[in-house]
Design a protein around this motif. Structure first.
Motif, PDB file in Angstrom:
ATOM      1  N   ASP A   1       0.773   7.309   8.307  1.00 33.32           N
ATOM      2  CA  ASP A   1       1.344   6.558   7.181  1.00 33.32           C
ATOM      3  C   ASP A   1       2.175   7.443   6.258  1.00 33.32           C
ATOM      4  N   PHE A   2       1.651   8.622   5.943  1.00 38.81           N
ATOM      5  CA  PHE A   2       2.327   9.518   5.013  1.00 38.81           C
ATOM      6  C   PHE A   2       2.305  10.944   5.558  1.00 38.81           C
ATOM      7  N   VAL A   3       3.348  11.681   5.241  1.00 37.14           N
ATOM      8  CA  VAL A   3       3.357  13.124   5.440  1.00 37.14           C
ATOM      9  C   VAL A   3       3.516  13.718   4.048  1.00 37.14           C
ATOM     10  N   VAL A   4       2.606  14.631   3.715  1.00 36.04           N
ATOM     11  CA  VAL A   4       2.586  15.249   2.389  1.00 36.04           C
ATOM     12  C   VAL A   4       2.754  16.753   2.570  1.00 36.04           C
ATOM     13  N   ILE A   5       3.650  17.338   1.786  1.00 31.05           N
ATOM     14  CA  ILE A   5       3.897  18.773   1.865  1.00 31.05           C
ATOM     15  C   ILE A   5       3.602  19.401   0.511  1.00 31.05           C
ATOM     16  N   ALA A   6       2.880  20.509   0.562  1.00 33.27           N
ATOM     17  CA  ALA A   6       2.544  21.250  -0.646  1.00 33.27           C
ATOM     18  C   ALA A   6       2.715  22.741  -0.381  1.00 33.27           C
ATOM     19  N   HIS A   7       3.094  23.471  -1.411  1.00 28.82           N
ATOM     20  CA  HIS A   7       3.180  24.933  -1.360  1.00 28.82           C
ATOM     21  C   HIS A   7       2.185  25.439  -2.385  1.00 28.82           C
TER      22      HIS A   7
ATOM     23  N   TYR B   1       0.812  -1.222   0.000  1.00 28.81           N
ATOM     24  CA  TYR B   1       0.000   0.000   0.000  1.00 28.81           C
ATOM     25  C   TYR B   1       0.843   1.270   0.000  1.00 28.81           C
ATOM     26  N   HIS B   2       2.014   1.196   0.637  1.00 31.05           N
ATOM     27  CA  HIS B   2       2.844   2.393   0.684  1.00 31.05           C
ATOM     28  C   HIS B   2       3.262   2.839  -0.718  1.00 31.05           C
ATOM     29  N   GLN B   3       3.513   1.877  -1.593  1.00 32.55           N
ATOM     30  CA  GLN B   3       3.894   2.215  -2.967  1.00 32.55           C
ATOM     31  C   GLN B   3       2.686   2.720  -3.746  1.00 32.55           C
ATOM     32  N   THR B   4       1.565   1.995  -3.650  1.00 31.94           N
ATOM     33  CA  THR B   4       0.365   2.359  -4.398  1.00 31.94           C
ATOM     34  C   THR B   4      -0.163   3.729  -3.976  1.00 31.94           C
ATOM     35  N   VAL B   5      -0.356   3.914  -2.685  1.00 29.24           N
ATOM     36  CA  VAL B   5      -0.890   5.183  -2.190  1.00 29.24           C
ATOM     37  C   VAL B   5       0.134   6.293  -2.404  1.00 29.24           C
ATOM     38  N   GLY B   6       1.391   5.987  -2.171  1.00 32.97           N
ATOM     39  CA  GLY B   6       2.449   6.983  -2.386  1.00 32.97           C
ATOM     40  C   GLY B   6       2.469   7.499  -3.815  1.00 32.97           C
ATOM     41  N   GLU B   7       2.332   6.605  -4.784  1.00 33.60           N
ATOM     42  CA  GLU B   7       2.304   7.026  -6.192  1.00 33.60           C
ATOM     43  C   GLU B   7       1.093   7.897  -6.485  1.00 33.60           C
ATOM     44  N   LYS B   8      -0.051   7.554  -5.899  1.00 35.39           N
ATOM     45  CA  LYS B   8      -1.260   8.357  -6.104  1.00 35.39           C
ATOM     46  C   LYS B   8      -1.102   9.748  -5.493  1.00 35.39           C
ATOM     47  N   LEU B   9      -0.494   9.818  -4.331  1.00 39.38           N
ATOM     48  CA  LEU B   9      -0.274  11.117  -3.689  1.00 39.38           C
ATOM     49  C   LEU B   9       0.710  11.964  -4.499  1.00 39.38           C
ATOM     50  N   THR B  10       1.780  11.367  -4.985  1.00 38.45           N
ATOM     51  CA  THR B  10       2.774  12.138  -5.738  1.00 38.45           C
ATOM     52  C   THR B  10       2.218  12.640  -7.066  1.00 38.45           C
ATOM     53  N   ALA B  11       1.186  12.000  -7.591  1.00 36.25           N
ATOM     54  CA  ALA B  11       0.603  12.403  -8.871  1.00 36.25           C
ATOM     55  C   ALA B  11      -0.333  13.609  -8.747  1.00 36.25           C
ATOM     56  N   ILE B  12      -0.661  14.000  -7.532  1.00 36.62           N
ATOM     57  CA  ILE B  12      -1.583  15.125  -7.336  1.00 36.62           C
ATOM     58  C   ILE B  12      -0.855  16.437  -7.614  1.00 36.62           C
ATOM     59  N   GLU B  13      -1.456  17.257  -8.466  1.00 34.28           N
ATOM     60  CA  GLU B  13      -0.865  18.542  -8.804  1.00 34.28           C
ATOM     61  C   GLU B  13      -0.722  19.408  -7.559  1.00 34.28           C
ATOM     62  N   GLY B  14       0.462  19.976  -7.389  1.00 33.78           N
ATOM     63  CA  GLY B  14       0.733  20.846  -6.251  1.00 33.78           C
ATOM     64  C   GLY B  14       1.470  20.177  -5.112  1.00 33.78           C
ATOM     65  N   VAL B  15       1.507  18.855  -5.100  1.00 37.84           N
ATOM     66  CA  VAL B  15       2.216  18.129  -4.041  1.00 37.84           C
ATOM     67  C   VAL B  15       3.714  18.213  -4.312  1.00 37.84           C
ATOM     68  N   ASN B  16       4.477  18.669  -3.305  1.00 45.55           N
ATOM     69  CA  ASN B  16       5.920  18.812  -3.452  1.00 45.55           C
ATOM     70  C   ASN B  16       6.703  17.648  -2.881  1.00 45.55           C
ATOM     71  N   GLN B  17       6.238  17.120  -1.738  1.00 45.65           N
ATOM     72  CA  GLN B  17       6.951  16.032  -1.076  1.00 45.65           C
ATOM     73  C   GLN B  17       5.952  15.030  -0.533  1.00 45.65           C
ATOM     74  N   VAL B  18       6.303  13.752  -0.647  1.00 49.48           N
ATOM     75  CA  VAL B  18       5.515  12.680  -0.040  1.00 49.48           C
ATOM     76  C   VAL B  18       6.488  11.785   0.705  1.00 49.48           C
ATOM     77  N   HIS B  19       6.221  11.592   1.997  1.00 48.90           N
ATOM     78  CA  HIS B  19       7.091  10.761   2.829  1.00 48.90           C
ATOM     79  C   HIS B  19       6.254   9.636   3.438  1.00 48.90           C
TER      80      HIS B  19
END
Length: 183
Positions: free
Chosen positions: A113-119, A88-106
């Motif tokens: 599970d994840f920390v997501v940073i956007a500016h 799930y970490h790979q699947t969800v991580g890829e979906k999160l990184t594909a969102i426009e505006g997302v700068n970092q996914v950890h």
């Protein structure tokens, strides 16, 4: 011009955005290469780079960008909890990184599970990002926070360590750091 929070931002146009995208996505800092990437005449590139530096958008010769001056002044830090499943970490991580505006996914250990940073430039995009996170089937819930004041944002972690610490921890050699510093 000012952003949603009343901070001064640069007054940009499409050519400025083309130049900034070339700098950010291709890592080019040469006006000649920016011209090749964008098709904008070299003289215009030189002039625009000077203007962007004068406005504080570009901060140095590496063209580091001041996100507040650029208009991306809202830093959103989101914690994301997802359904546990094989990979799930790979699947969800890829979906999160594909969102426009997302700068970092950890992907993190512990309760979150994840920390997501956007500016982002405005609150409407904050709402859009959170809606995009929650539209992912595997995500159970999110918790987002705005940064009020950034106290430190060093893009190059090597700058956060003393030379001696880097030598001691990142090399296999037992160099005498004082002797090296003298050379």
């Amino acid at each position: 011009m000012s952003d949603d929070m009343g901070r001064d931002t640069a007054d940009l146009d499409e050519k400025d955005i083309q130049i900034l995208k070339a700098v950010a996505s291709k890592g080019v800092t040469s006006p000649d290469k920016i011209h090749q990437e964008t098709g904008i005449p070299k003289s215009t590139v030189h002039y625009r780079l000077d203007q962007l530096q004068d406005a504080g958008v570009l901060e140095n010769d590496r063209y580091d960008m001041n996100l507040e001056k650029l208009g991306l002044s809202i830093t959103l830090i989101s914690e994301v909890w997802a359904e546990f499943d094989e990979g799930y970490h790979q699947t969800v991580g890829e979906k999160l990184t594909a969102i426009e505006g997302v700068n970092q996914v950890h992907f993190t250990m512990g309760e979150t599970d994840f920390v997501v940073i956007a500016h982002v430039p405005n609150r409407q995009l904050v709402e859009s990002l959170v809606a995009d996170y929650e539209a992912i089937d595997e995500i159970r819930r999110t918790s987002s926070k705005f940064v009020i004041t950034t106290l430190k944002d060093e893009p190059l972690p090597v700058n956060d360590f003393e030379y001696e610490t880097l030598v001691r921890t990142l090399t296999d050699s037992e160099l005498d750091v004082e002797d090296d510093a003298d050379n």
